[in-house]
Structures are given as C-alpha cells and as structure tokens.
Scaffold this active site. Structure first.
Site, short mmCIF file in Angstrom:
data_model
loop_
_atom_site.label_atom_id
_atom_site.label_comp_id
_atom_site.label_asym_id
_atom_site.label_seq_id
_atom_site.Cartn_x
_atom_site.Cartn_y
_atom_site.Cartn_z
N GLU A 157 -4.20 -9.06 0.42
CA GLU A 157 -4.81 -8.75 1.71
C GLU A 157 -6.31 -8.78 1.50
O GLU A 157 -6.82 -8.15 0.55
CB GLU A 157 -4.36 -7.36 2.17
CG GLU A 157 -4.05 -7.27 3.64
CD GLU A 157 -3.38 -5.95 4.00
OE1 GLU A 157 -2.19 -5.77 3.69
OE2 GLU A 157 -4.05 -5.11 4.60
N GLU A 212 0.83 -1.21 0.00
CA GLU A 212 0.00 0.00 0.00
C GLU A 212 0.87 1.26 0.00
O GLU A 212 0.71 2.16 0.84
CB GLU A 212 -0.97 -0.01 1.19
CG GLU A 212 -1.90 -1.21 1.15
CD GLU A 212 -2.96 -1.21 2.25
OE1 GLU A 212 -2.94 -0.32 3.11
OE2 GLU A 212 -3.82 -2.11 2.23
#
Ligand code: NAG
Ligand code: NAG
Ligand code: NAG
Length: 881
Positions: free
Chosen positions: A568, A486
C-alpha cells in the site's frame, strides 16, 4: 472457475481488443459478458437464480434469531473446508422453523420485488442513523430477508442440486421449506449449499436471512445478496465444487507441463465407476470460444467412487509451443480451457470447464517479479469492492470500466483490498492481463471495529481461507495471496503464530504461489515479518508522512531472500478539479487546513495539485523518489485506484463527507489530475502531457497561480499568453514540471514537452466563458438489452465554444425515453449527500454522470436528456440491441 461447455464462448476478445483499447480506449464496443450456459446435454446445468426475489429490510430484529442461536447448524456448511473433525449438526429441529418468513404460505406481496445482485443500502438516504462516515453513512445495517420459489421438475428427481451464492453481506442463513439448511457468515465469501436432501417435487420456498450489525466494517460494506446466485444441477456423480486444480511447470515458449487434479464426488446411493477425460483447447481471443484443435489431453483415468464418497485423479500433459499468459503491453494474456468429461459406459454424465493460463512467475529479492522470465515492475492499485453509485451490487460492465481506466493509466496489477473479490473480477483480470494480489482478511482475532470479522475468526478462518484459495487458484492473474492487512498487535508473538498457521494452510492449498500480509508497523525481525514469503509494506517503506527515513533497506538487509514491495502506498488525497492556494513548494505535504496544506475543511475538499497526503501517506512524487532510490523494491499498490464509499479521510467527522478522497479516479469515474502523474510514469512510451490547473480564475487576476505539468517527456517549455515562462529539464527524483511563479491573467497557458530533444506532446488551458449549455457523451452508444449492460453518460457544462466550465455546479435534471432507465447519477464529489438514484444531480467541477441501463429484452433507442435552468438542453441516443 467456470463450469459447463459454452461458457468460454462468451469470453471476451483478448489481446486484439486490449491493443485496440490501449490505443483508442473509447472505441471498445459492446461486448458479451461471461455468462455460464445451461446445457443439459453435457450433464450439468448452471442456472441463474437472480430473478424474482421478494425482499424486506428490518432495522430492528424481527425474528429473535441471531448468528449465535443459529451457529451450530451453520458450522457444518464449512465441513468441506476444514481438515480436522467435521462439525455435526445438533439433533432436533433446527431453529427458525416457526419464523413466519420461512413459511411457504407467508404473504410477501407487500415486500419489495428485487433482482440480484442487490445492495439494499445503496439507494440511501445518507445519514442513516448510527452509520459512521467511515462506513459511508448509508443504511447497510439491519436484518434483511429474501424469499423465492424454486420449482423441481420430475426429470430433476435424480439430480444433485446445489445453491451457489457468490456473495451475501452478511451472516447468511438459508431455509428451504421452513428448515434451516446452512449458511456462511463472512460476507465476502462464496459458498455452496446442497439442496438435494431437502427439495420436494414441485414448488419449494427458499428464504435467506442476512444481518449486518452497526460498526462491522471500516468502509462501506454494502448489504444484501450483492453477487450472483446460481442453481447447479448435476448427476449424483459429478466434478465437485472447485473440483479442478491446474498448475503449470517447466514453462517456456517451446513447451510447458500442465498438471491437473479432478475431484469426483458421488452423492448417489450406489458406487459408480467413471472415466475421467480432459482435453485442452486454446481460447480464441476473437470469439472467446475454445478452438477446435485439441492442444493436449490428459490420459484417461478410471476411478471407482463409492456412494457418498469422493475420489481424486491427477495427471500431467505437455503442451508444445504454448501461447503464454502475461501482462500487456510486453506480453499477451493468452488463455486455455481444460474441458473435463466424466463418462459412464461411454455416456457423458458431467462436463466441467476450467479456464487457465500457462505462465511462470518468479520472485527475486533483487530483480522483483518476473513473468515468463521477463521482469515486470508492479504498477498496481488497491481497490475496495464497491462500484461507486451502484454500490456493491455486482455489475460486470461497471467492473470492466474500472479496470479499463486503470489499464489506460498503465496499471498492470490489482490488490483486492481487503477481501475476496467477485469471481467476475478475476475473470476480467485473467482476460485483461492484470497481476492480482488476492487478499482475504482485514482482521484476525483482534478487532478493528466492534463487529468485524474478529468475532468469527476462530471458527471461520480455516474454512474461509481454504474455500477462497480453492475458488481462485486456477486464475493465472493471481501471483500471490495476502492473508492480512495492517493486523492489530502486529509485532506481537501471537500475531506471528497466527501468521504461521495461515501460511501453513495456504501452502497446503496452493504450494505454487507465495503469500504475504500488509505490514504498516511490524519491523524487520518481527514474528510476522519472519512468517511472510513476500515483505509487504504499507507506507513505512517510503517513510511515513514527511519522514524520508523509510524501512525498505532495513527489510531488504534482514531478508536478503525475500521480495519487498509496497503493498500500500501514497494515501494521497484530492478532489477533482479543486485547486487551493498557496501551493506547497515541497514534493509532499501532510494534508491540513492551513496555508499550503491543501485542505478545505469547510467545503470538504482537498487540492488537486496532487501534493497532499495523510499523515502516514506520501504524495505520488515522494513514493516515486523512494522507489527509484531502492530499485530492488518490486513495485507498489497505490491506495487507491478508484475512490470508494466510506473512509472520507480527512473529513470523516460527524457531518463530513461519505466517500473517499484517496482515488486516482473519482467515484463517478472521472480522472483526477493524479491519473496523468501515474500515466507519465507507467506508460513512458506514450506521448502525453497534462497541464493544471484550469485557467478560468476571475478572482485571481494578478495573483501567483502555479502551473504544473505531468508528462512522460524529459523537458518542457511553458507559454503564458504566448510568452515563454521558461524551459525546464526534469532531473532525477523529479516527477513533474512546475512553474510556481506564474501570475494569472485571463488568456491561456500552454506547454510543449520534449523527449530526447524532439517534440513529444503538448497541452493547454485557456479562460472559458459563461456556462451556456450542456453536452452529453455516452461511453458506449450501443448496449445489450439484457437488463444488465450499462452505458455511462457524462454531462459537461460548457460555454459558447463547447469548452467545459471548470467550476460549474449547475443542478442538472435527467430524463429518459425509450426502453431503458437511469439507475444512478453521480458527480465525484465526496460530500454530495444527494441520493444516488436521484434524477437531479448538481454538476461538480463542470461534470456529472448518469448511468443508463437497457430494460431486459429491450431493443431500440433510449434517449437521455439533460437540462439545467438557463442552459441549453442536450440529449444523447443509446441503442439497445
Ligand atoms: C456399465 O456397464 C456395465 C457392464 O456392461 C454394467 O454392469 C453397468 O451396470 C453399467 N453401468 C451403468 C451406470 O450403466
Ligand atoms: C491487541 O489489540 C487490541 C485492539 O485490537 C487491544 O485491545 C489489545 O490490548 C491488544 N493486545 C495486545 C496483547 O497487545
Ligand atoms: C494563447 O494566447 C496567445 C497570446 O494572446 C495567442 O497568440 C494564442 O493564439 C493563444 N492560444 C490559444 C490556444 O488560445
């Protein structure tokens, strides 16, 4: 990677244990840890330096030093891991030589005596000034100094002597006899320093300075020298650090080719000609020792290594009928060990062991991941590195317990979010047969928090990445590398350029594995997505929150040659044993405090009906549906397997909680209901059924109290006080049985589950009585008296029938007699601010945990007693041997 003969002897029994464990998880007995033998006859000693340290923490800087002032002397420690110009240390006296803590005669008797691995923050107290809930509210900040004496004996005078630190949080700087000799800032990295030029005969003073700024992490980072530390003694000519690289090709059950490169270093003053011989042995799964038989060997190579230089030799050999490494339950994680010997004129001067596995891993955009030609759906979890109430201080048994629980659930994969794990983590993954996505960075040049890795990314990304891959690349468990999570400014061109640069380094260090990053916002066609070998999607694949418009198809269409997986998924939230009403009728709801939103912001709890997730996340049911609708998706890494310290979303406000709600398993190791939702999917052949909620609701008589059942069966009938509440078939896209109209009356609820029309499993809950006593259950009744092995003791508050009282919160007092101690207690409640070493702990949802360690050298009985006001006392005996 391991070194020195005999290490392999201590490998655990592999597949037999694993099979036993899958059937009867609690019967796994005491087993040896992997320990590295010191064995001078083989030319190499690897000695634990964990004992006998003095330590002090300072909340304000005690020495006026900083990374900036030390940096130019520390950068040369990275020289083996950079390709371009090497760093030259400045001339003159290195800084810090006048600081009192580096002086041999400094009086440190007032300092704390500690053994490593050591996490200075875990003992608390909570609510440390300036430390956010996100970072766990524990005192991880400040400067920490560690001091210890090293003695060099006359026979070591001609040896090369290295200090190997598996992990120190963070900005490590090391002084020997008052002289700064190097360091390594990234707290998750392993590193080596050469002590040889600076060691005196007799006693030497080793001093290590660590520093953790506030706001240096988004979760609990721990603090201190929290992994193992080793002293490695070798002949000046020896196999270098991470000095072997093994790959396999043409793998089948008939034959495989094994390729080996050995780096030989000569730290001595004269040129040396050495013979390099490597034999391959199977590791016996029953004993962990290399088998007698030489399975294959590499042709002897002779190499002249100039003084101060390094040479590499490479070779290949065939292994016939190899026992392949692969993930259970379909495959077995067989391991081999390559034993490399360096000889000079027939005398062995070094022995270096490299455990490895023979397997092929292939990635196909439509078939997903295959191991040895067999498709394996990735059923993985993400986990941070802490061990709950033990903090980040490495303990192999605690780590093994985490992986055992995940395996019991049916998980076959692990993502090391978001940092390099302890070496022992990868050893366990190899032995247990987990597939690992090994991840190194959470930030690059753009920051997430004020003092995170971005500050040193320009100087350190290259050496950190090269050192990480060289340390880990022989582990068969690792199937792919991840070099980012991220990343901020994810869609920008600068991010794409950095991704390409990091990808390039990975290809140089290990061309055999693909690499990836975890993207939560970059889209198809972004420079970042273009750079990746595997499309790793965080949340966006399934669709964020209540959205079902996910991005799987768009990525699959844009990259028809690349595997797509959920790096994720979920970010579902729950508190074990907590059920809040009303329950949403959908298969997912964003968590909140309103009716049907599953949250309780007053008590900091989230309902364990397991339907609630963050605004970006999805309930497990919603993730499963999205994956089943997109069968080319290779699988998922759930956020998270275990709860962890820090990130107490959604209650990370000023006076909120201190540990996460994301885990499938709580911080104490107790299974939340969600565990069985995953088990039902990931172990479809295991007859199991799990019914919720509990059935003791004096305040809910006459009220609607939904009953949900997680099971691997396909049809189920619920009985409420003996009367059928209906039989249901589980259709496509349904992952639970639910009877949402059940009206609570005391008594019982039971379920009978069927599969293909045959009875498959049952479960029941019934109304329990008042708390009457306690029960104590040790996960292992016998542990080694080595000062490290642990027994995890569960306390339950029970009624007169021995049934756990579901909402009991009695304060429990623990005591111990005999040669052991309780190192921590816990209960899995993210909002419990009682310090972890406390011997008093409130039960939470009926349970509490005490972690017991035998003293070093102990033998005999350790008796653990638990008592609570008004309840019968209980005890359990653990034998130390
Ligand atoms: C190895 O043997 C050769 C030839 O006998 C000799 O010149 C050399 O010094 C020996 N090397 C060592 C390290 O003993
Ligand atoms: C990149 O992200 C940082 C936050 O990490 C932000 O401050 C900065 O403005 C961003 N830069 C660009 C070019 O988007
Ligand atoms: C459940 O309740 C029914 C009806 O009262 C009773 O017949 C049955 O024995 C109970 N079962 C259990 C396990 O308590």
């Amino acid at each position: 990677m391991r070194e020195a003969t005999g290490t392999a002897r201590l490998f655990h029994r592999l597949s037999t244990i694993l099979l036993t464990f899958l059937l009867v998880p609690r019967l796994v007995g005491a087993r040896p840890y992997p320990v590295h033998w010191a064995d001078d006859n083989n030319g190499r000693q690897r000695i634990s330096l964990n004992e006998g340290w003095k330590f002090s923490r300072f909340t304000s800087n005690p020495d006026s030093l900083s990374y900036d002032s030390l940096k130019s002397w520390i950068l040369p420690s990275a020289n083996n891991f950079i390709k371009g110009d090497k760093h030259q240390p400045p001339s003159g006296t290195p800084p810090g030589s006048n600081v009192q803590y580096v002086q041999p005669d400094f009086d440190d008797r007032d300092w704390e005596s500690v053994d490593l691995p050591h996490d200075w923050a875990i003992k608390g107290p909570f609510n440390a000034p300036g430390v956010s809930g996100g970072m766990g509210r524990l005192p991880s900040n400040g400067v920490g100094w560690y001091r210890r004496t090293l003695t060099r004996s006359p026979e070591d005078e001609d040896k090369s002597i290295f200090l190997d630190i598996d992990g120190a949080m963070s900005y490590a700087a090391v002084w020997l006899n008052g002289r700064l000799i190097g360091g390594w800032p990234y707290g998750y990295a392993s590193f080596r320093l050469d002590l040889t030029p600076y060691l005196d005969g007799g006693d030497n003073l080793l001093a290590i300075r660590l520093e953790n700024a506030l706001d240096n992490s988004r979760w609990y980072p721990g603090a201190g020298i929290y992994r193992n530390v080793w002293l490695v003694k070798v002949n000046p000519t020896h196999v270098g650090q991470y000095g072997t690289y093994i790959t396999t090709s043409d793998v089948s059950e008939e034959k495989a080719t094994v390729h080996l490169t050995v780096d030989v270093e000569n730290g001595g003053a004269s040129d040396t000609t050495v013979d390099v011989v490597t034999e391959i042995h199977l590791l016996d799964p029953a004993t962990g020792t290399p088998g007698e038989e030489v399975v294959a060997q590499f042709e002897k190579a002779t190499v002249a290594v100039p003084a101060g230089g390094k040479m590499s030799v490479s070779g290949s050999t065939a292994v016939r009928n190899p026992l392949l490494w692969g993930p259970p339950p379909e495959q077995e994680p067989n391991l081999y060990v390559a034993t490399t010997r360096l000889t000079v004129n027939g005398t062995v001067i070094d022995t270096y062991e490299t455990p490895f596995g023979i397997r092929s891993v292939t990635f196909d955009a439509n078939q997903g991941v295959s191991v040895n030609g067999k498709p394996v759906k990735i059923w993985g979890t993400c986990n941070h590195g802490d061990l709950g109430s033990l903090g980040t201080a490495l303990n192999t048994r605690a780590l093994e317990r985490q992986l055992e629980a995940l395996r019991e659930m049916g998980s076959n994969a692990l993502r090391t979010s978001h940092n390099p794990p302890a070496p022992e983590f990868l050893d366990l993954a190899d032995r247990m047969g987990f597939l690992v996505l090994d991840e190194i960075f959470d930030t690059w040049a753009d920051r997430k928090t004020t003092n995170d890795f971005h500050a040193i990314f320009p100087d350190w990304h290259e050496p950190d990445l090269r050192a990480f891959v060289r340390r880990d690349r022989n582990h068969p468990s690792i199937i792919a590398w991840s070099y980012g999570n991220e990343i901020p400014n994810q869609s920008g061109s600068a991010t794409g350029a950095t991704a390409q640069a990091l990808h390039g380094i990975l290809v140089e260090e290990d061309p055999t594995r693909p690499s990836t990053c975890a993207m939560n916002s970059a889209g198809p066609g972004s420079p970042l997505a273009d750079a990746l070998d595997i499309i790793g999607l965080n949340y966006q694949g399934e669709g964020l929150g209540t959205s079902t418009d996910g991005s799987f198809d768009r990525f699959h269409a844009a990259y028809p040659g690349k595997v797509v997986w959920s790096s994720e998924s979920a970010s579902a939230l729950s508190t074990r044993g907590t059920y809040l009403f009303p329950v949403t009728s959908g298969n997912h709801a964003d968590v909140g405090d309103g009716p049907g939103q599953g949250g309780d912001g007053r008590d900091y709890r989230v309902s364990a009906y397991e339907l609630y997730a963050t605004s970006w996340g999805s309930s497990p049911d919603k993730v499963f549906a999205a994956h089943d609708a997109h069968p080319y998706v290779a699988g998922e890494f759930v956020w998270t397997g275990w709860d962890y310290l820090g990130e107490p979303t959604p209650y990370d406000g000023d006076d909120g909680a201190r540990s996460s709600y994301f885990g499938i398993i709580d911080l104490a190791g107790f299974r939340k209901d969600r565990f069985y939702l995953y088990q039902a999917r990931w172990r479809p052949d295991l007859p199991m059924a799990h019914l919720l909620p509990h059935w003791t609701w004096p305040d809910r008589v006459g009220q609607v109290t939904p009953v949900h059942v997680f099971s691997s069966g396909d049809e189920a009938e619920l009985f409420v006080n003996g009367k059928s509440a209906g039989r249901q078939k589980r259709g496509r896209g349904q992952y639970r049985f639910r009877w949402d109209d059940v009206v609570y009356q005391p008594g019982n609820v039971s379920v009978v589950v069927y599969k293909d029309g045959e009875e498959w499993a049952r479960d029941a809950r019934w109304t329990v009585g008042k708390a009457k006593g306690l029960t104590l259950t040790a996960d292992r009744a016998e542990i080694r008296g080595d000062g490290r092995d642990l027994s995890f003791v569960t306390v339950a508050v029970v009624d007169e029938n021995g049934d756990t009282v579901p909402e009991a919160g009695n304060a429990i007092a623990f005591s111990v007699s005999g040669p052991g101690r309780i190192v921590a207690t816990d209960n899995g409640d993210p909002a419990d601010m009682t310090e972890f070493p406390s011997l008093t702990r409130k039960a939470f949802s009926g349970l509490a945990l005490a972690i017991v360690r035998a003293d070093k050298g102990a033998s005999g009985d350790i008796t653990v007693t638990a008592s609570a006001e008004g309840l019968e006392t209980a005890e359990v005996v653990i034998r130390a041997a």
